[in-house]
Design a protein around this motif. Structure first.
Motif, PDB file in Angstrom:
ATOM      1  N   ASP A 117       0.800  -1.226   0.000  1.00 27.41           N
ATOM      2  CA  ASP A 117       0.000   0.000   0.000  1.00 27.41           C
ATOM      3  C   ASP A 117       0.829   1.270   0.000  1.00 27.41           C
ATOM      4  O   ASP A 117       0.414   2.277  -0.577  1.00 27.41           O
ATOM      5  N   ALA A 118       1.980   1.254   0.665  1.00 33.19           N
ATOM      6  CA  ALA A 118       2.749   2.485   0.808  1.00 33.19           C
ATOM      7  C   ALA A 118       4.230   2.190   0.953  1.00 33.19           C
ATOM      8  O   ALA A 118       4.621   1.146   1.494  1.00 33.19           O
ATOM      9  N   VAL A 119       5.039   3.120   0.463  1.00 34.80           N
ATOM     10  CA  VAL A 119       6.479   3.067   0.699  1.00 34.80           C
ATOM     11  C   VAL A 119       6.925   4.416   1.236  1.00 34.80           C
ATOM     12  O   VAL A 119       6.397   5.463   0.853  1.00 34.80           O
ATOM     13  N   LEU A 120       7.872   4.382   2.153  1.00 36.74           N
ATOM     14  CA  LEU A 120       8.510   5.601   2.628  1.00 36.74           C
ATOM     15  C   LEU A 120       9.756   5.774   1.785  1.00 36.74           C
ATOM     16  O   LEU A 120      10.717   5.004   1.884  1.00 36.74           O
ATOM     17  N   MET A 121       9.704   6.765   0.908  1.00 33.88           N
ATOM     18  CA  MET A 121      10.673   6.910  -0.170  1.00 33.88           C
ATOM     19  C   MET A 121      11.715   7.958   0.215  1.00 33.88           C
ATOM     20  O   MET A 121      11.383   9.116   0.476  1.00 33.88           O
ATOM     21  N   ALA A 122      12.970   7.530   0.237  1.00 35.34           N
ATOM     22  CA  ALA A 122      14.035   8.360   0.793  1.00 35.34           C
ATOM     23  C   ALA A 122      14.727   9.228  -0.253  1.00 35.34           C
ATOM     24  O   ALA A 122      15.116   8.749  -1.319  1.00 35.34           O
ATOM     25  N   ALA A 123      14.876  10.492   0.113  1.00 30.03           N
ATOM     26  CA  ALA A 123      15.811  11.374  -0.585  1.00 30.03           C
ATOM     27  C   ALA A 123      17.167  11.117   0.068  1.00 30.03           C
ATOM     28  O   ALA A 123      17.473  11.648   1.133  1.00 30.03           O
ATOM     29  N   TYR A 124      17.948  10.255  -0.564  1.00 27.50           N
ATOM     30  CA  TYR A 124      19.226   9.816   0.025  1.00 27.50           C
ATOM     31  C   TYR A 124      20.353  10.749  -0.394  1.00 27.50           C
ATOM     32  O   TYR A 124      20.551  11.022  -1.582  1.00 27.50           O
ATOM     33  N   ILE A 125      21.111  11.216   0.600  1.00 27.55           N
ATOM     34  CA  ILE A 125      22.257  12.079   0.353  1.00 27.55           C
ATOM     35  C   ILE A 125      23.511  11.397   0.891  1.00 27.55           C
ATOM     36  O   ILE A 125      23.636  11.200   2.108  1.00 27.55           O
ATOM     37  N   PRO A 126      24.431  10.975   0.032  1.00 31.84           N
ATOM     38  CA  PRO A 126      25.667  10.354   0.536  1.00 31.84           C
ATOM     39  C   PRO A 126      26.485  11.365   1.335  1.00 31.84           C
ATOM     40  O   PRO A 126      26.465  12.568   1.037  1.00 31.84           O
ATOM     41  N   GLN A 127      27.182  10.875   2.339  1.00 29.63           N
ATOM     42  CA  GLN A 127      27.984  11.775   3.159  1.00 29.63           C
ATOM     43  C   GLN A 127      29.161  12.331   2.361  1.00 29.63           C
ATOM     44  O   GLN A 127      29.895  11.584   1.715  1.00 29.63           O
ATOM     45  N   GLY A 128      29.300  13.645   2.386  1.00 31.58           N
ATOM     46  CA  GLY A 128      30.396  14.295   1.675  1.00 31.58           C
ATOM     47  C   GLY A 128      31.128  15.265   2.582  1.00 31.58           C
ATOM     48  O   GLY A 128      31.050  15.189   3.817  1.00 31.58           O
ATOM     49  N   LYS A 129      31.825  16.190   1.954  1.00 29.19           N
ATOM     50  CA  LYS A 129      32.577  17.188   2.716  1.00 29.19           C
ATOM     51  C   LYS A 129      31.608  18.100   3.471  1.00 29.19           C
ATOM     52  O   LYS A 129      30.433  18.214   3.132  1.00 29.19           O
ATOM     53  N   ARG A 130      32.134  18.792   4.483  1.00 29.38           N
ATOM     54  CA  ARG A 130      31.253  19.586   5.346  1.00 29.38           C
ATOM     55  C   ARG A 130      31.603  21.074   5.326  1.00 29.38           C
ATOM     56  O   ARG A 130      31.291  21.816   6.259  1.00 29.38           O
ATOM     57  N   ASP A 131      32.224  21.514   4.251  1.00 28.21           N
ATOM     58  CA  ASP A 131      32.434  22.955   4.073  1.00 28.21           C
ATOM     59  C   ASP A 131      31.125  23.590   3.617  1.00 28.21           C
ATOM     60  O   ASP A 131      30.161  22.896   3.262  1.00 28.21           O
ATOM     61  N   LYS A 132      31.054  24.891   3.620  1.00 31.47           N
ATOM     62  CA  LYS A 132      29.813  25.612   3.333  1.00 31.47           C
ATOM     63  C   LYS A 132      29.233  25.247   1.976  1.00 31.47           C
ATOM     64  O   LYS A 132      28.022  24.983   1.849  1.00 31.47           O
ATOM     65  N   ILE A 133      30.073  25.216   0.951  1.00 25.26           N
ATOM     66  CA  ILE A 133      29.586  24.932  -0.409  1.00 25.26           C
ATOM     67  C   ILE A 133      29.028  23.511  -0.492  1.00 25.26           C
ATOM     68  O   ILE A 133      27.963  23.276  -1.079  1.00 25.26           O
ATOM     69  N   SER A 134      29.726  22.551   0.120  1.00 24.10           N
ATOM     70  CA  SER A 134      29.279  21.160   0.084  1.00 24.10           C
ATOM     71  C   SER A 134      27.962  20.982   0.823  1.00 24.10           C
ATOM     72  O   SER A 134      27.069  20.241   0.370  1.00 24.10           O
ATOM     73  N   LEU A 135      27.812  21.667   1.959  1.00 21.22           N
ATOM     74  CA  LEU A 135      26.573  21.570   2.718  1.00 21.22           C
ATOM     75  C   LEU A 135      25.408  22.164   1.934  1.00 21.22           C
ATOM     76  O   LEU A 135      24.304  21.602   1.923  1.00 21.22           O
ATOM     77  N   GLU A 136      25.642  23.282   1.273  1.00 20.52           N
ATOM     78  CA  GLU A 136      24.588  23.883   0.463  1.00 20.52           C
ATOM     79  C   GLU A 136      24.183  22.960  -0.689  1.00 20.52           C
ATOM     80  O   GLU A 136      22.999  22.838  -1.025  1.00 20.52           O
ATOM     81  N   GLN A 137      25.177  22.306  -1.270  1.00 23.28           N
ATOM     82  CA  GLN A 137      24.895  21.385  -2.365  1.00 23.28           C
ATOM     83  C   GLN A 137      24.090  20.186  -1.871  1.00 23.28           C
ATOM     84  O   GLN A 137      23.182  19.693  -2.565  1.00 23.28           O
ATOM     85  N   ALA A 138      24.386  19.694  -0.668  1.00 25.10           N
ATOM     86  CA  ALA A 138      23.635  18.573  -0.097  1.00 25.10           C
ATOM     87  C   ALA A 138      22.172  18.952   0.102  1.00 25.10           C
ATOM     88  O   ALA A 138      21.265  18.149  -0.177  1.00 25.10           O
ATOM     89  N   THR A 139      21.940  20.164   0.590  1.00 27.90           N
ATOM     90  CA  THR A 139      20.567  20.631   0.780  1.00 27.90           C
ATOM     91  C   THR A 139      19.833  20.713  -0.555  1.00 27.90           C
ATOM     92  O   THR A 139      18.684  20.255  -0.683  1.00 27.90           O
ATOM     93  N   LYS A 140      20.478  21.260  -1.558  1.00 23.74           N
ATOM     94  CA  LYS A 140      19.868  21.367  -2.886  1.00 23.74           C
ATOM     95  C   LYS A 140      19.540  19.980  -3.449  1.00 23.74           C
ATOM     96  O   LYS A 140      18.499  19.780  -4.074  1.00 23.74           O
ATOM     97  N   GLN A 141      20.457  19.039  -3.211  1.00 20.27           N
ATOM     98  CA  GLN A 141      20.239  17.687  -3.716  1.00 20.27           C
ATOM     99  C   GLN A 141      19.022  17.056  -3.046  1.00 20.27           C
ATOM    100  O   GLN A 141      18.205  16.407  -3.707  1.00 20.27           O
ATOM    101  N   ALA A 142      18.896  17.239  -1.736  1.00 26.86           N
ATOM    102  CA  ALA A 142      17.744  16.691  -1.012  1.00 26.86           C
ATOM    103  C   ALA A 142      16.445  17.292  -1.535  1.00 26.86           C
ATOM    104  O   ALA A 142      15.456  16.576  -1.776  1.00 26.86           O
ATOM    105  N   ILE A 143      16.431  18.609  -1.729  1.00 23.33           N
ATOM    106  CA  ILE A 143      15.232  19.269  -2.236  1.00 23.33           C
ATOM    107  C   ILE A 143      14.890  18.772  -3.631  1.00 23.33           C
ATOM    108  O   ILE A 143      13.719  18.514  -3.959  1.00 23.33           O
ATOM    109  N   SER A 144      15.900  18.600  -4.460  1.00 20.97           N
ATOM    110  CA  SER A 144      15.670  18.106  -5.817  1.00 20.97           C
ATOM    111  C   SER A 144      15.056  16.708  -5.799  1.00 20.97           C
ATOM    112  O   SER A 144      14.127  16.407  -6.567  1.00 20.97           O
TER     113      SER A 144
END
Length: 613
Positions: free
Chosen positions: A325-352
């Motif tokens: 009936d249902a699946v909980l579908m994950a926006a999966y983000i692999p762990q990457g670097k934690r500088d500002k640019i990388s964190l912003e990119q991770a957020t954008k990827q999750a939203i996408s």
């Protein structure tokens, strides 16, 4: 065992000759039956049309089933109705298969063919397998199964076999014993059924009415019997699928009262498997069936369609075939670097990825809905639709910005997995960890509090033991492990030790058993659905049936013998029924436990939000 795969080229040949103008319809749901309904494929007779020897139906009746003849048809919608009406399938004997359908020139001594039967029988087999309906093949049916899964046959054993074959088609009565077969696999179902309980397999004599034979066993099957000339006489796909087949005609031996008791066991076994399937399907139709973790969005490429069969392990047809009936579908983000640019990119990827989930739901609005609450999941089932609840795998997606939790809540996110493989700014993980925070970071503690306040479920799968302990101390709401198994059975850091399972359960949480083979059995290649059931058993014995469920991790790496895709979840249900689980137990395991916990978490959030600004 290799993964069992249907022969796509064969079906492409079949599809070329069949109209696609079919009407979708739904059969009414039947209650549980004492006698399961066994479909029998029909032979093609020029004068009589679809017909079959009475010996087949009599054998089914003697074994405790209700036989249903499935007349030959090219109409796929009619075949769909057959599938919804039966609990088991027998592929019967009959004419030779048209060589064209298996990409071969006709051999010199090929016999009578009936292409319309070939088309219908390959299609009904494909649909039965997709639904996990138990299948038994007899003579021609044995050969059809081999061809359907990529095996080969001798079109004529007398002209094609390298060795001198014995007479496999003498002018005897069809019930007479013709030759002996040797049962070749120590742990086969066939040996268990035919060895009379003493392991003696030297005197299994069978009738024989054929000039074709299976040559190469398909991958995913095991050979279970051979004749004295080395030709294959039987095969099965356990534990991958509930499929077995024999080259001889046990129904004719039963009719002639020749080794009747032993040959009847083959039909009794099919009936037993069909009864289990019927109960499982009835349960799936009447309760919420929810898979708590799939990673399908990472495969949403340009042109991807969720409404047709795809290479992903989760799509709409597979959910339908498995009555999920249902699946909980994950926006999966692999762990990457934690500088500002990388964190912003991770957020954008999750939203996408979350937007991708909404896109595929929007494209299938008549069949799919976004569900942000347990009530929405239940309502979708009432409306005959499938539900998708968006979630995020890896809190890396919020970086160090607590306000993003509200953004994701407003996008319908049901839970967030705090980390993945590797530490992030929230916590230490179970794998690839440097123990940077010794559990939760100070920011991570704020994340837990804010997730409580917003009613977002905290998922501790992938988190390290100390992280989970910290979460349990701080969280005002229950927590979940969306796809984690039992460390006491399989010693892997991704699995949960008994003490944490007990603590999660004591605070009202739930552990969703992951179907990744490496988390179920330390010898991952040997893992099967039985191992998954063992992990469920362990949790039930430890903390009770109210704190366990299933989170497949499909499309994120899971590949388990016997449960390869969303349609196969019903085989876990069958295994649990086999072990004595009741409908009430299964209602909880299959979805109610998870929905209850998420509902409780959302209620706590609605209570906390006004007072904890």
């Amino acid at each position: 065992m290799h993964e069992l795969t249907l022969n796509k080229q064969l079906y492409e040949r079949i599809k070329e000759e069949i109209s696609h103008e079919f009407i979708n319809s739904n059969m009414p749901i039947r209650g549980e039956l004492i006698a399961p309904r066994i479909g029998i494929t029909a032979n093609s007779n020029e004068k009589l049309g679809s017909c079959i020897s009475r010996a087949y139906s009599d054998a089914v009746v003697m074994a405790g089933g209700v036989p249903l003849l499935c007349p030959i048809t090219d109409d796929e919608s009619v075949i769909d109705e057959y599938i919804e009406s039966i609990d088991g399938l027998i592929l019967s004997g009959g004419d030779d298969v048209l060589p064209y359908y298996v990409g071969e020139d006709a051999a010199k001594n090929v016999g009578t063919v009936a292409p319309e039967r070939d088309r219908y029988e390959f299609l009904i087999l494909r649909k039965a397998v997709a639904h996990n309906i138990p299948v038994m093949g007899i003579c021609r049916g044995h050969q059809v199964i081999a061809l359907a899964f990529g095996g080969t046959i001798y079109q004529d054993i007398y002209s094609e076999s390298k060795d001198q074959p014995i007479n496999h088609n003498p002018p005897f009565d069809r019930s007479h014993k013709v030759h002996a077969v040797k049962l070749t696999h120590e742990k086969s179902i066939l040996k268990e059924l035919l060895s009379n309980g003493d392991g003696d397999c030297r005197n299994v004599w069978v009738n024989s009415v054929h000039h074709q034979s299976v040559k190469d066993i398909p991958k995913g099957f095991i050979e279970t019997a051979v004749s004295s000339d080395g030709l294959n006489e039987a095969m099965e796909a356990y534990p991958e699928k509930s499929i077995f087949s024999v080259q001889w005609h046990p129904e004719q031996m039963i009719r002639g009262n020749v080794d009747k008791e032993r040959q009847l066991k083959l039909f009794e076994y099919l009936i037993d498997e069909a009864r289990l399937y019927h109960r499982a399907r009835a349960i799936h139709k009447s309760v919420l069936v929810v898979d708590s973790h799939v990673d399908t969005p990472m495969h949403f490429k340009e042109g991807f369609r969720f409404d047709i069969p795809s290479d992903t392990l989760v799509d709409l047809p597979k959910m339908k075939d498995g009555y999920v009936d249902a699946v909980l579908m994950a926006a999966y983000i692999p762990q990457g670097k934690r500088d500002k640019i990388s964190l912003e990119q991770a957020t954008k990827q999750a939203i996408s990825l979350l937007e991708g989930i909404r896109r595929i739901v929007g494209e299938n609005a008549e069949k799919l809905v976004i569900a942000t609450s347990p009530e929405a999941v239940a309502f979708a089932k009432e409306q005959g639709k499938k539900a998708i609840m968006p979630v995020i795998e890896n809190g890396y997606a919020i970086g160090r910005d607590l306000s993003l939790l509200r953004t994701f809540k407003e996008m319908g996110v049901g839970y967030i997995t705090l980390c993945h493989n590797g530490d992030n700014d929230i916590c230490d993980s179970a794998s690839k960890s440097n123990n940077e925070h010794n559990g939760l970071s100070e920011f991570g503690k704020d994340v837990v509090r804010e997730m409580n306040r917003l009613g977002i479920a905290i998922d501790v799968s992938h988190a390290g033991d100390k992280t989970i302990q910290d979460v349990l101390k701080i969280s005002k709401a229950p927590i979940i492990a969306s796809h984690s198994s039992v460390r006491a059975i399989c010693n892997h850091p991704r699995n949960l030790p008994d003490e944490l399972i007990c603590e999660i359960a004591s605070k009202g949480g739930v552990i969703q058993v992951c179907l990744y083979s490496g988390f179920l059995n330390e010898e991952s290649k040997k893992a099967t659905i039985k191992d998954a059931a063992d992990h469920i058993d362990h949790i039930v014995k430890l903390v009770g049936v109210d704190h366990v469920g299933i989170g497949s991790d499909f499309d994120g790496g899971s590949s388990l013998c016997g449960c390869r895709c969303e349609a196969d979840l019903i085989r876990i249900t069958i295994e649990l029924i086999r072990r004595g689980y009741s409908k009430i137990d299964l209602r909880r395991i299959l979805g109610l436990n998870l929905m209850n916990v998420i509902g409780n978490i959302q209620q706590i959030g609605s209570f906390l939000m006004p007072f904890d600004n």
